[in-house]
Design an enzyme around this catalytic site. Structure first.
Site, PDB file in Angstrom:
ATOM      1  N   SER A 132      -5.556   8.572   0.791  1.00 45.30           N
ATOM      2  CA  SER A 132      -6.348   9.100  -0.329  1.00 45.30           C
ATOM      3  C   SER A 132      -5.688  10.279  -1.038  1.00 45.30           C
ATOM      4  O   SER A 132      -6.370  11.190  -1.506  1.00 45.30           O
ATOM      5  CB  SER A 132      -7.767   9.458   0.136  1.00 45.30           C
ATOM      6  OG  SER A 132      -8.450   8.294   0.592  1.00 45.30           O
ATOM      7  N   ASN A 158       2.933   2.639  -2.135  1.00 46.04           N
ATOM      8  CA  ASN A 158       2.743   1.381  -1.404  1.00 46.04           C
ATOM      9  C   ASN A 158       1.711   0.564  -2.171  1.00 46.04           C
ATOM     10  O   ASN A 158       0.529   0.885  -2.157  1.00 46.04           O
ATOM     11  CB  ASN A 158       2.246   1.715   0.016  1.00 46.04           C
ATOM     12  CG  ASN A 158       1.790   0.483   0.782  1.00 46.04           C
ATOM     13  OD1 ASN A 158       2.065  -0.651   0.388  1.00 46.04           O
ATOM     14  ND2 ASN A 158       1.088   0.720   1.888  1.00 46.04           N
ATOM     15  N   TRP A 159       2.193  -0.463  -2.856  1.00 39.48           N
ATOM     16  CA  TRP A 159       1.282  -1.257  -3.700  1.00 39.48           C
ATOM     17  C   TRP A 159       0.411  -2.218  -2.898  1.00 39.48           C
ATOM     18  O   TRP A 159      -0.493  -2.850  -3.450  1.00 39.48           O
ATOM     19  CB  TRP A 159       2.092  -2.044  -4.742  1.00 39.48           C
ATOM     20  CG  TRP A 159       2.531  -1.208  -5.912  1.00 39.48           C
ATOM     21  CD1 TRP A 159       2.414   0.160  -6.049  1.00 39.48           C
ATOM     22  CD2 TRP A 159       3.151  -1.682  -7.117  1.00 39.48           C
ATOM     23  NE1 TRP A 159       2.931   0.555  -7.259  1.00 39.48           N
ATOM     24  CE2 TRP A 159       3.385  -0.555  -7.938  1.00 39.48           C
ATOM     25  CE3 TRP A 159       3.532  -2.937  -7.575  1.00 39.48           C
ATOM     26  CZ2 TRP A 159       3.975  -0.651  -9.193  1.00 39.48           C
ATOM     27  CZ3 TRP A 159       4.130  -3.045  -8.833  1.00 39.48           C
ATOM     28  CH2 TRP A 159       4.346  -1.909  -9.628  1.00 39.48           C
ATOM     29  N   LYS A 160       0.730  -2.374  -1.614  1.00 37.34           N
ATOM     30  CA  LYS A 160      -0.053  -3.301  -0.763  1.00 37.34           C
ATOM     31  C   LYS A 160      -0.091  -4.690  -1.416  1.00 37.34           C
ATOM     32  O   LYS A 160       0.879  -5.096  -2.046  1.00 37.34           O
ATOM     33  CB  LYS A 160      -1.441  -2.730  -0.481  1.00 37.34           C
ATOM     34  CG  LYS A 160      -1.352  -1.297   0.043  1.00 37.34           C
ATOM     35  CD  LYS A 160      -2.639  -0.771   0.598  1.00 37.34           C
ATOM     36  CE  LYS A 160      -2.418   0.655   1.093  1.00 37.34           C
ATOM     37  NZ  LYS A 160      -3.573   1.222   1.745  1.00 37.34           N
ATOM     38  N   GLY A 195      -1.189   4.863  -1.653  1.00 34.02           N
ATOM     39  CA  GLY A 195      -1.611   3.501  -1.928  1.00 34.02           C
ATOM     40  C   GLY A 195      -2.191   3.383  -3.328  1.00 34.02           C
ATOM     41  O   GLY A 195      -1.468   3.239  -4.321  1.00 34.02           O
ATOM     42  N   GLY A 196      -3.512   3.464  -3.431  1.00 33.50           N
ATOM     43  CA  GLY A 196      -4.217   3.211  -4.684  1.00 33.50           C
ATOM     44  C   GLY A 196      -3.668   3.988  -5.874  1.00 33.50           C
ATOM     45  O   GLY A 196      -3.509   3.434  -6.970  1.00 33.50           O
ATOM     46  N   GLU A 214      -2.547  -1.107   8.371  1.00 32.53           N
ATOM     47  CA  GLU A 214      -3.080  -2.425   7.984  1.00 32.53           C
ATOM     48  C   GLU A 214      -2.297  -3.551   8.659  1.00 32.53           C
ATOM     49  O   GLU A 214      -2.859  -4.600   8.977  1.00 32.53           O
ATOM     50  CB  GLU A 214      -3.082  -2.550   6.452  1.00 32.53           C
ATOM     51  CG  GLU A 214      -4.190  -1.674   5.857  1.00 32.53           C
ATOM     52  CD  GLU A 214      -3.923  -1.139   4.465  1.00 32.53           C
ATOM     53  OE1 GLU A 214      -3.043  -1.670   3.764  1.00 32.53           O
ATOM     54  OE2 GLU A 214      -4.598  -0.156   4.078  1.00 32.53           O
ATOM     55  N   GLU A 273      -0.701   8.814   8.653  1.00 35.79           N
ATOM     56  CA  GLU A 273      -1.803   8.291   7.848  1.00 35.79           C
ATOM     57  C   GLU A 273      -3.033   8.069   8.726  1.00 35.79           C
ATOM     58  O   GLU A 273      -3.115   7.055   9.435  1.00 35.79           O
ATOM     59  CB  GLU A 273      -1.405   6.954   7.223  1.00 35.79           C
ATOM     60  CG  GLU A 273      -0.215   7.037   6.309  1.00 35.79           C
ATOM     61  CD  GLU A 273      -0.180   5.873   5.326  1.00 35.79           C
ATOM     62  OE1 GLU A 273      -0.221   6.145   4.119  1.00 35.79           O
ATOM     63  OE2 GLU A 273      -0.163   4.713   5.762  1.00 35.79           O
ATOM     64  N   HIS A 285       2.544   0.090   9.248  1.00 37.37           N
ATOM     65  CA  HIS A 285       1.361   0.550   8.506  1.00 37.37           C
ATOM     66  C   HIS A 285       0.106   0.134   9.271  1.00 37.37           C
ATOM     67  O   HIS A 285       0.074  -0.941   9.882  1.00 37.37           O
ATOM     68  CB  HIS A 285       1.365  -0.054   7.097  1.00 37.37           C
ATOM     69  CG  HIS A 285       0.321   0.557   6.219  1.00 37.37           C
ATOM     70  ND1 HIS A 285      -1.000   0.202   6.300  1.00 37.37           N
ATOM     71  CD2 HIS A 285       0.394   1.526   5.275  1.00 37.37           C
ATOM     72  CE1 HIS A 285      -1.694   0.931   5.433  1.00 37.37           C
ATOM     73  NE2 HIS A 285      -0.863   1.731   4.794  1.00 37.37           N
ATOM     74  N   GLY A 292      -7.632   4.687   1.674  1.00 34.01           N
ATOM     75  CA  GLY A 292      -8.456   3.954   0.723  1.00 34.01           C
ATOM     76  C   GLY A 292      -9.927   4.335   0.734  1.00 34.01           C
ATOM     77  O   GLY A 292     -10.746   3.640   0.140  1.00 34.01           O
TER      78      GLY A 292
HETATM   79  P1  PGA Z   1      -4.409   5.146  -0.136  1.00 38.72           P
HETATM   80  O1  PGA Z   1      -3.434   4.344   0.862  1.00 38.72           O
HETATM   81  O2  PGA Z   1      -3.546   6.149  -0.857  1.00 38.72           O
HETATM   82  O3  PGA Z   1      -4.965   4.082  -1.044  1.00 38.72           O
HETATM   83  O4  PGA Z   1      -5.443   5.806   0.702  1.00 38.72           O
HETATM   84  C1  PGA Z   1      -2.410   5.012   1.561  1.00 38.72           C
HETATM   85  C2  PGA Z   1      -1.625   4.037   2.388  1.00 38.72           C
HETATM   86  O5  PGA Z   1      -2.224   3.152   3.015  1.00 38.72           O
HETATM   87  O6  PGA Z   1      -0.374   4.112   2.445  1.00 38.72           O
END
Ligand code: PGA
Length: 246
Positions: free
Chosen positions: A206, A8-10, A227-228, A93, A161, A91, A167
């Site tokens: 993470s 997930n590149w956000k 994500g990251g 977010e 999650e 998600h 993150g």
């Molecule tokens: P992260 O994000 O791997 O950067 O913690 C995960 C996500 O929000 O899908």
């Protein structure tokens, strides 16, 4: 069941990032697990054109309706038209930034299934929930409210999650991950029957190449939503390799 490494590149990435996809496409022609990248909507079409057969693409959100006066939104049909086959819905977010509720998330998941896309339905507790001992209740309520009635192992993926792990570099213990994943599996089997034993349950928060193997060894963890560490092909490749070997 084919396990799933989902990136997930956000709100990250530009045309320059397409090199990360071609690097992945070159490295994984016959991977031992499914691979998915969900870039920002601006890149979905371009990325789908270069991702090759082994790497699926998807969106990070969609609108519940198919078309109309909804400025700034994209529909599940548009995701499909751009080459995507998955949509992440709910998600944390989106739930936080846009006030999305369980019924909103469910409607988006239903729209995804109607468009023949696979929905990745996200759930997870806040730190406050966890410290108050409410994790299983909160996740159970989100599951019941967000997963559509026509979900099957083929069309739906659930991503657990913990909000506090996204993150932050903080990860629950393996026991904590296993407890939630076992509970999610049991709830899905109660609701959907035997088919739900094949529904993929991803852990997210993470995940890195350095912790992926131990997380993938936990029961009922069938992949990761990353994500990251999905932004760079080298990092994501380490996670894909750990999943394929698990
Ligand atoms: P992260 O994000 O791997 O950067 O913690 C995960 C996500 O929000 O899908």
């Amino acid at each position: 069941m084919r396990k799933l490494a989902a990136g997930n590149w956000k709100m990250n990435g530009s045309r320059d990032s397409l090199g990360e996809i071609t690097a992945l496409a070159n490295a994984y022609s016959a991977p031992g697990c499914d691979i998915l990248i969900c870039p920002p909507a601006t890149l979905l079409s371009r990325l789908s054109d270069v991702s090759g057969p082994a790497i699926a693409t998807g969106a990070q959100d969609c609108h519940a309706k198919t078309s109309g006066a909804h400025t700034g939104d994209i529909s599940a049909d548009m995701v499909k038209d751009a080459g995507g086959t998955y949509v992440i819905v709910g998600h944390s977010e989106r739930r936080t930034d846009h006030g999305e509720t369980d019924p909103d998330v469910r409607a988006k998941a239903e729209a995804s299934l109607t468009a023949n896309l696979t929905a990745i339905v996200c759930v997870g507790e806040t730190l406050e929930d966890r410290e108050a001992g409410r994790t299983l209740d909160v996740v159970g309520t989100q599951m019941a409210g967000s997963v559509p009635d026509d979900a099957t192992a083929a069309n739906t993926v659930v991503a657990y999650e913990p909000v506090w792990a996204i993150g932050t570099g903080k990860v629950p213990t393996l026991e904590e991950i296993g407890e939630v994943h076992d509970d999610i599996r049991a709830a899905l089997v109660t609701r959907f029957g035997e088919d739900a034993k094949g529904m993929r349950l991803l852990y997210g928060g993470s995940v890195k190449p350095s912790n992926a193997a131990e997380i993938f060894a936990v029961s009922n963890v069938d992949g990761a939503l990353v994500g990251g560490a999905s932004l760079k092909a080298a990092d994501f490749g380490g996670i894909i390799d750990a999943l394929a070997a698990s």
